[in-house]
Motif scaffolding. Structure first.
Motif, PDB file in Angstrom:
ATOM      1  N   VAL A 113       0.059   3.177  -7.947  1.00  0.00           N
ATOM      2  CA  VAL A 113       0.501   2.036  -7.136  1.00  0.00           C
ATOM      3  C   VAL A 113       0.417   2.469  -5.676  1.00  0.00           C
ATOM      4  CG1 VAL A 113       2.074   1.182  -8.925  1.00  0.00           C
ATOM      5  CG2 VAL A 113       2.963   2.696  -7.137  1.00  0.00           C
ATOM      6  N   LEU A 114       0.478   1.528  -4.762  1.00  0.00           N
ATOM      7  CA  LEU A 114       0.501   1.903  -3.348  1.00  0.00           C
ATOM      8  C   LEU A 114       1.956   1.988  -2.901  1.00  0.00           C
ATOM      9  CD1 LEU A 114      -2.457  -0.181  -1.847  1.00  0.00           C
ATOM     10  CD2 LEU A 114      -2.475   2.057  -2.999  1.00  0.00           C
ATOM     11  N   PHE A 115       2.322   3.144  -2.402  1.00  0.00           N
ATOM     12  CA  PHE A 115       3.686   3.425  -1.949  1.00  0.00           C
ATOM     13  C   PHE A 115       3.610   3.531  -0.433  1.00  0.00           C
ATOM     14  CE2 PHE A 115       7.132   6.506  -1.059  1.00  0.00           C
ATOM     15  CZ  PHE A 115       8.190   5.928  -1.755  1.00  0.00           C
ATOM     16  N   ASP A 116       4.209   2.570   0.265  1.00  0.00           N
ATOM     17  CA  ASP A 116       4.037   2.471   1.719  1.00  0.00           C
ATOM     18  C   ASP A 116       2.549   2.549   2.076  1.00  0.00           C
ATOM     19  OD1 ASP A 116       6.808   2.284   1.955  1.00  0.00           O
ATOM     20  OD2 ASP A 116       7.053   4.433   2.260  1.00  0.00           O
ATOM     21  N   GLY A 117       1.731   1.901   1.267  1.00  0.00           N
ATOM     22  CA  GLY A 117       0.298   1.786   1.565  1.00  0.00           C
ATOM     23  C   GLY A 117      -0.584   2.889   1.007  1.00  0.00           C
ATOM     24  N   LYS A 118       0.032   3.950   0.463  1.00  0.00           N
ATOM     25  CA  LYS A 118      -0.781   5.070  -0.019  1.00  0.00           C
ATOM     26  C   LYS A 118      -0.699   5.190  -1.538  1.00  0.00           C
ATOM     27  CE  LYS A 118      -0.499   7.994   4.031  1.00  0.00           C
ATOM     28  NZ  LYS A 118       0.206   9.138   4.605  1.00  0.00           N
ATOM     29  N   PRO A 119      -1.835   5.530  -2.177  1.00  0.00           N
ATOM     30  CA  PRO A 119      -1.812   5.672  -3.633  1.00  0.00           C
ATOM     31  C   PRO A 119      -0.914   6.825  -4.087  1.00  0.00           C
ATOM     32  CG  PRO A 119      -4.079   5.726  -2.775  1.00  0.00           C
ATOM     33  CD  PRO A 119      -3.166   5.785  -1.603  1.00  0.00           C
ATOM     34  N   ILE A 120      -0.070   6.547  -5.058  1.00  0.00           N
ATOM     35  CA  ILE A 120       0.739   7.584  -5.698  1.00  0.00           C
ATOM     36  C   ILE A 120       0.747   7.299  -7.201  1.00  0.00           C
ATOM     37  CG2 ILE A 120       2.239   7.917  -3.688  1.00  0.00           C
ATOM     38  CD1 ILE A 120       4.095   6.422  -6.334  1.00  0.00           C
ATOM     39  N   LYS A 121       1.080   8.317  -7.990  1.00  0.00           N
ATOM     40  CA  LYS A 121       1.145   8.139  -9.435  1.00  0.00           C
ATOM     41  C   LYS A 121       2.579   7.771  -9.804  1.00  0.00           C
ATOM     42  CE  LYS A 121      -2.713  11.285 -10.055  1.00  0.00           C
ATOM     43  NZ  LYS A 121      -3.258  12.535 -10.607  1.00  0.00           N
TER      44      LYS A 121
END
Ligand SMILES: Cc1cc2nc3c(=O)[nH]c(=O)nc-3n(C[C@H](O)[C@H](O)[C@H](O)COP(=O)(O)OP(=O)(O)OC[C@H]3O[C@@H](n4cnc5c(N)ncnc54)[C@H](O)[C@@H]3O)c2cc1C
Ligand code: FES
Ligand code: FES
Lengths: 291, 176
Positions: B67-75
């Motif tokens: 998902v994007l977390f504050d715009g950045k991909p994270i698992k």
């Protein structure tokens, strides 16, 4: 797959975090990028009573170079910050080469260099880099701060020397005394895999003569290997075909690889030698370009 | 407010306090009471019933849960739900509007960027994060950016083409 139950705290200051660790009395775990800790919680390899999430502490996400050339990396500086760092590209080739080959791009958005050193995985890439650079960790506890050389920081696989109420707040690369060169090469089976073999080399030279050398090896021993003999052999002379081949042989001798699913011990030793030669050949080229 | 603990953890909660988290999911503020050990992927799927976020490996390897977390991909299988408190999360449900596909989705449709579709939500969100910062990526840059997302079906070639397709369309939209 779920972690076992724990209390979660997200302090906003270092002091608060350290107090929580003190109260935790050894049953608390620091959460930085979580890219090693969360998988361990899920597998229940770790089941702390408390997790102290340091992500809400402001002012730890920096990396910078001091006027004297010392490089400082805060506890919340992510692998991705280092991968995209203009500072490292200008000042620190060994770190600049390592950052993009750690894990995969998504893991790099969260994982931290300091967390990686604390995790003390013999397969971890930053530990070899920091050993090659002669780096240290700044730890803060209830009684203040102390500096620990990375070479003394790891006690064994997944064990560091921090007291239970100490937090690693920064990694430090000492100011160079000569012209900086070096590199990092990693053999991996696919993106995101840990190293089959990794070689970190950090050099300083003055008028073409090597005045400081460090070589760290990833994945070829029970802990990160400090290839002292190989590094020593480079000091005092220029890089020549003979000195490069000799360093490659000494580093391969210093490795303690084991045969496993990533390759045979003989193969890994061979890769160590090849990578040492390849990095040093590259250094010769860049020194010639600069001259 | 959604209350999740019973659903996700049927056992009676222990003496560990439940925490209230408020997360902006696809632009909308959502709250939930969660146990600290709840993973973000599970809050999204079981709690918020947003099953577009897939869990594939559950071991931080495959990127299906991206998902994007504050715009950045994270698992999201590797982040605690409590860590997302106060943050912005974008899931695949947030990509399209009710009536129209997002250009990245159109690209995957046109260029056959999916087969079983399991990896697709993660692929699309990682592609979005790339195109947000680099609207005109080379094929190599796309492969590099997507290297943390695994696909067992397509062989990646069509995924790369899909992202290139989307990049062209998005640049066209930006120019107009
Ligand atoms: C799929 C995958 C592939 C990976 N591949 C590689 C790879 O190729 N090379 C590599 O080097 N690593 C790899 N990693 C590990 C990754 O680099 C982690 O980010 C790193 O090991 C830990 O950093 P973190 O910030 O995520 O730490 P966390 O997971 O938050 O913490 C790790 C440990 O260190 C402790 N800790 C963290 N920060 C501190 C601190 N400031 N003070 C005291 N203790 C602390 C924690 O309590 C915990 O015990 C991989 C991880 C994954 C999931
Ligand atoms: S399910 Fe999270 S990385 Fe595979
Ligand atoms: S389309 Fe099936 S895993 Fe990618």
């Amino acid at each position: 797959m779920y972690p076992s139950r724990f209390r979660y705290e997200a302090p906003r200051s270092l002091e608060e975090a350290i107090e929580l660790l003190r109260l935790g009395g050894g049953e608390a775990k620091v959460l930085a990028g979580g890219q090693s800790l969360v998988p361990m919680l899920k597998l229940r390899f770790a089941s702390p009573e408390m997790v102290v999430d340091i992500n809400n502490i402001a002012g730890l996400d920096y990396h910078r170079v001091d006027p004297d050339g010392t490089i400082r990396i805060g506890a919340l500086c992510r692998h991705a910050d280092l991968e995209n760092s203009a500072i490292l590209h200008a000042h620190q080739p060994t770190m600049a080469a390592a950052a993009p080959v750690i894990a995969d791009p998504i893991v790099r958005n969260r994982g931290t260099l300091v967390g990686s050193l604390c995790h003390a995985d013999p397969q971890g890439d930053w530990a070899s880099v920091m050993i090659a650079l002669g780096g240290s960790i700044i730890a803060q506890g209830p009684n203040g701060r102390r500096s620990i050389p990375v070479a003394d920081f790891v006690k064994g696989p997944f064990q560091n020397v921090l007291a239970f109420d100490e937090l690693a707040i920064e990694a430090v690369v000492p100011a160079p005394k000569g012209v900086v060169n070096g590199g990092y090469l990693k053999l991996e089976r696919r993106v995101g895999d840990f190293a089959t073999v990794g070689v970190a080399i950090a050099l300083e030279s003055s008028s073409g003569v090597i005045i400081r050398a460090g070589i760290g090896l990833t994945g070829v021993g029970g802990t990160t290997i400090n290839a002292i003999e190989a590094a020593k052999a480079l000091i005092g002379g220029p890089l020549t075909a003979e000195s490069i081949a000799n360093a490659g042989d000494l580093a391969a001798q210093g490795a303690q690889p084991r045969t496993d699913h990533r390759g045979s011990a003989t193969y890994k030793r061979h890769i160590v030698r090849t990578f040492v030669v390849r990095i040093l050949d590259g250094v010769v080229e860049s020194m010639e370009r600069a001259a | 407010m959604t209350s999740l603990n019973e659903e996700v953890f049927p056992e009676q909660a222990s003496d560990i306090p439940v925490r209230t988290v408020t997360i902006t999911v696809n632009g909308e503020k959502r709250s939930a009471n969660v146990e600290p050990r709840l993973l973000l992927a599970h809050l999204l799927r079981q709690g918020f019933k947003m099953t577009g976020t897939h869990t594939g490996c559950d071991t931080t390897n495959c990127g299906a849960c991206t998902v994007l977390f504050d715009g950045k991909p994270i698992k999201s299988c590797t982040m605690l739900a409590v860590q997302a408190d106060g943050h912005d999360v974008m899931t695949i449900e947030g990509l399209a509007s009710a009536s129209e596909l997002h250009p990245i989705q159109e690209g995957f449709k046109d260029e056959h960027g999916l087969q079983c579709g399991f990896c697709t939500p993660g692929m699309m969100l990682t592609a979005k994060a790339l195109l947000d910062v680099n609207p005109n990526p080379t094929e190599d840059e796309i492969r590099w950016a997507l290297s943390g997302n695994l696909c067992r079906c397509t062989g990646y070639q069509n995924i790369v083409k899909s992202v290139l397709w989307a990049a062209v369309k998005l640049r066209g939209q930006a120019a107009n």
